[in-house]
Scaffold this active site. Sequence first.
Site, PDB file in Angstrom:
ATOM      1  N   TYR A   1       2.448   9.804   0.661  1.00 43.23           N
ATOM      2  CA  TYR A   1       3.438   9.191   1.555  1.00 43.23           C
ATOM      3  C   TYR A   1       4.847   9.631   1.156  1.00 43.23           C
ATOM      4  O   TYR A   1       5.752   8.792   0.976  1.00 43.23           O
ATOM      5  CB  TYR A   1       3.327   7.666   1.536  1.00 43.23           C
ATOM      6  CG  TYR A   1       1.997   7.107   2.014  1.00 43.23           C
ATOM      7  CD1 TYR A   1       1.064   7.901   2.666  1.00 43.23           C
ATOM      8  CD2 TYR A   1       1.684   5.773   1.813  1.00 43.23           C
ATOM      9  CE1 TYR A   1      -0.150   7.391   3.097  1.00 43.23           C
ATOM     10  CE2 TYR A   1       0.470   5.248   2.246  1.00 43.23           C
ATOM     11  CZ  TYR A   1      -0.441   6.063   2.883  1.00 43.23           C
ATOM     12  OH  TYR A   1      -1.644   5.544   3.301  1.00 43.23           O
TER      13      TYR A   1
ATOM     14  N   SER B   1     -10.354   5.311   0.691  1.00 37.32           N
ATOM     15  CA  SER B   1      -9.821   5.237   2.039  1.00 37.32           C
ATOM     16  C   SER B   1     -10.494   6.377   2.771  1.00 37.32           C
ATOM     17  O   SER B   1     -10.118   7.540   2.605  1.00 37.32           O
ATOM     18  CB  SER B   1      -8.301   5.403   2.029  1.00 37.32           C
ATOM     19  OG  SER B   1      -7.849   5.443   3.365  1.00 37.32           O
TER      20      SER B   1
ATOM     21  N   ASP C   1       0.834  -1.198   0.000  1.00 39.67           N
ATOM     22  CA  ASP C   1       0.000   0.000   0.000  1.00 39.67           C
ATOM     23  C   ASP C   1       0.869   1.248   0.000  1.00 39.67           C
ATOM     24  O   ASP C   1       1.726   1.418   0.862  1.00 39.67           O
ATOM     25  CB  ASP C   1      -0.884  -0.006   1.261  1.00 39.67           C
ATOM     26  CG  ASP C   1      -1.768   1.217   1.321  1.00 39.67           C
ATOM     27  OD1 ASP C   1      -2.598   1.396   0.416  1.00 39.67           O
ATOM     28  OD2 ASP C   1      -1.608   2.014   2.268  1.00 39.67           O
TER      29      ASP C   1
ATOM     30  N   HIS D   1      -8.097   9.141  -1.500  1.00 38.65           N
ATOM     31  CA  HIS D   1      -7.473   9.441  -0.201  1.00 38.65           C
ATOM     32  C   HIS D   1      -8.258  10.582   0.427  1.00 38.65           C
ATOM     33  O   HIS D   1      -7.938  11.755   0.250  1.00 38.65           O
ATOM     34  CB  HIS D   1      -6.018   9.854  -0.436  1.00 38.65           C
ATOM     35  CG  HIS D   1      -5.091   9.468   0.656  1.00 38.65           C
ATOM     36  ND1 HIS D   1      -3.729   9.370   0.470  1.00 38.65           N
ATOM     37  CD2 HIS D   1      -5.300   9.132   1.950  1.00 38.65           C
ATOM     38  CE1 HIS D   1      -3.155   9.007   1.607  1.00 38.65           C
ATOM     39  NE2 HIS D   1      -4.096   8.870   2.515  1.00 38.65           N
TER      40      HIS D   1
HETATM   41  N1  NAP Z   1      -5.309   5.928   3.548  1.00 38.70           N
HETATM   42  C1  NAP Z   1      -5.140   6.484   4.697  1.00 38.70           C
HETATM   43  O1  NAP Z   1      -5.749   7.494   5.013  1.00 38.70           O
HETATM   44  C2  NAP Z   1      -4.193   5.820   5.627  1.00 38.70           C
HETATM   45  C3  NAP Z   1      -3.993   6.362   6.869  1.00 38.70           C
HETATM   46  C4  NAP Z   1      -3.150   5.701   7.681  1.00 38.70           C
HETATM   47  C5  NAP Z   1      -2.537   4.571   7.233  1.00 38.70           C
HETATM   48  N2  NAP Z   1      -2.739   4.074   6.002  1.00 38.70           N
HETATM   49  C6  NAP Z   1      -2.069   2.843   5.508  1.00 38.70           C
HETATM   50  O2  NAP Z   1      -2.139   1.863   6.478  1.00 38.70           O
HETATM   51  C7  NAP Z   1      -0.815   1.509   6.867  1.00 38.70           C
HETATM   52  C8  NAP Z   1      -0.796   1.180   8.311  1.00 38.70           C
HETATM   53  O3  NAP Z   1      -1.204   2.283   9.098  1.00 38.70           O
HETATM   54  P1  NAP Z   1      -0.251   2.932  10.152  1.00 38.70           P
HETATM   55  O4  NAP Z   1       1.164   2.776   9.692  1.00 38.70           O
HETATM   56  O5  NAP Z   1      -0.756   4.283  10.502  1.00 38.70           O
HETATM   57  O6  NAP Z   1      -0.535   2.077  11.463  1.00 38.70           O
HETATM   58  P2  NAP Z   1      -0.330   0.569  11.960  1.00 38.70           P
HETATM   59  O7  NAP Z   1      -0.035  -0.365  10.887  1.00 38.70           O
HETATM   60  O8  NAP Z   1      -1.474   0.318  12.875  1.00 38.70           O
HETATM   61  O9  NAP Z   1       0.938   0.726  12.902  1.00 38.70           O
HETATM   62  C9  NAP Z   1       2.232   0.882  12.417  1.00 38.70           C
HETATM   63  C10 NAP Z   1       3.120   1.139  13.620  1.00 38.70           C
HETATM   64  O10 NAP Z   1       3.080  -0.002  14.480  1.00 38.70           O
HETATM   65  C11 NAP Z   1       4.391  -0.467  14.739  1.00 38.70           C
HETATM   66  N3  NAP Z   1       4.359  -1.926  14.746  1.00 38.70           N
HETATM   67  C12 NAP Z   1       4.007  -2.752  13.733  1.00 38.70           C
HETATM   68  N4  NAP Z   1       4.070  -4.051  14.111  1.00 38.70           N
HETATM   69  C13 NAP Z   1       4.480  -4.036  15.414  1.00 38.70           C
HETATM   70  C14 NAP Z   1       4.765  -5.051  16.364  1.00 38.70           C
HETATM   71  N5  NAP Z   1       4.624  -6.353  16.063  1.00 38.70           N
HETATM   72  N6  NAP Z   1       5.181  -4.673  17.603  1.00 38.70           N
HETATM   73  C15 NAP Z   1       5.322  -3.372  17.924  1.00 38.70           C
HETATM   74  N7  NAP Z   1       5.079  -2.349  17.063  1.00 38.70           N
HETATM   75  C16 NAP Z   1       4.663  -2.686  15.804  1.00 38.70           C
HETATM   76  C17 NAP Z   1       5.246   0.067  13.605  1.00 38.70           C
HETATM   77  O11 NAP Z   1       6.565   0.298  14.054  1.00 38.70           O
HETATM   78  P3  NAP Z   1       7.794  -0.498  13.340  1.00 38.70           P
HETATM   79  O12 NAP Z   1       7.954   0.158  12.015  1.00 38.70           O
HETATM   80  O13 NAP Z   1       8.940  -0.306  14.264  1.00 38.70           O
HETATM   81  O14 NAP Z   1       7.355  -1.933  13.235  1.00 38.70           O
HETATM   82  C18 NAP Z   1       4.551   1.370  13.218  1.00 38.70           C
HETATM   83  O15 NAP Z   1       5.077   2.458  13.956  1.00 38.70           O
HETATM   84  C19 NAP Z   1       0.063   2.689   6.478  1.00 38.70           C
HETATM   85  O16 NAP Z   1       1.431   2.344   6.302  1.00 38.70           O
HETATM   86  C20 NAP Z   1      -0.595   3.075   5.197  1.00 38.70           C
HETATM   87  O17 NAP Z   1      -0.153   2.226   4.152  1.00 38.70           O
HETATM   88  C21 NAP Z   1      -3.566   4.679   5.205  1.00 38.70           C
END
Ligand code: NAP
Length: 269
Positions: A69, A166, A64, A133
């Site tokens: 980003y 999204s 994704d 988005h």
């Molecule tokens: N379209 C939108 O509006 C939108 C908004 C937000 C997100 N997104 C998409 O969704 C994806 C995920 O969302 P997100 O990155 O906000 O949140 P997320 O996936 O809920 O959380 C990611 C965070 O959790 C940590 N993490 C992951 N696995 C872990 C584990 N096993 N133990 C401890 N910490 C862990 C990661 O750190 P580490 O890197 O150190 O593992 C990172 O800081 C984004 O990358 C993006 O592609 C889309």
Amino acid sequence: MSTLHDLQRPLGSTGLRVSPLGLGTVKLGRDQGVKYPNGFTIPDDAQALALLQQARELGINLIDTAPAYGISEQRLGPLLRGQRDDWVIVSKTGEEFEQGQSHFDFSAAHTRLSVERSLKRLETDRIDLLLVHSDGNDLTVLRETGVYETLAELKREGKVLAYGISGKTVEGGLLALEQGDCAMVTYNLSEQSEKPVLDYAASHAKGILIKKALASGHACLAEGVDPVRASFELIFAHPGVSSAIVGTITPAHLAANVATVAAVLQDIR
Ligand SMILES: NC(=O)c1ccc[n+]([C@@H]2O[C@H](COP(=O)([O-])OP(=O)(O)OC[C@H]3O[C@@H](n4cnc5c(N)ncnc54)[C@H](OP(=O)(O)O)[C@@H]3O)[C@@H](O)[C@H]2O)c1
């Protein structure tokens, strides 16, 4: 070693098959204006390549990205060279992030320009799933800007294979699914208000990608239970969920998340 190779599932009725865990790539391209609990350094090319290879070896085929980003799309083009057919690529349109600020443009002209630019950056002739988005005004964006009509055109032209939103609201998610293929929805231990979108997807064979599955990492700070397991148990208990997109750059977290998803899906079977 647990992998997800045998656990791919359909993304609604799109004909695409996706791993139950996808790789989010905010942290490959952007370190400003993000809401993670800890600071981080954007991985260099060698680290990013190793992460992508690890993801593939663990059976992840879903990635994704978005123009918003930072340099994520620009980096993924070269990084994924030679492996296009191994990935289901999700990108977005509508949000631009420049000089530390987001701005939004959902016009037909910008949508076409944005998708054509994503195709170039990602070095591909098609994007598997293209999501609006949203800025949060989901219904207005879908009804009044021309973005969805333009994505439907781009789908007819074969430049995107499926489209959706999204979003941030139930009403927007439902309308997006009625007229499109997939919604990316926030659904985690502390935020479940968009569950009706998952319910609709389950009964109408639409795709659902979960964003912020771990509450952007904040869920992992909980004590007493295994918060990663509890998060995936909640998510995969819902039959509408196609895949959870988790944004990690830490190899040990990637491996642990895959093992946990595999175990949770095994228990549900
Ligand atoms: N379209 C939108 O509006 C939108 C908004 C937000 C997100 N997104 C998409 O969704 C994806 C995920 O969302 P997100 O990155 O906000 O949140 P997320 O996936 O809920 O959380 C990611 C965070 O959790 C940590 N993490 C992951 N696995 C872990 C584990 N096993 N133990 C401890 N910490 C862990 C990661 O750190 P580490 O890197 O150190 O593992 C990172 O800081 C984004 O990358 C993006 O592609 C889309």
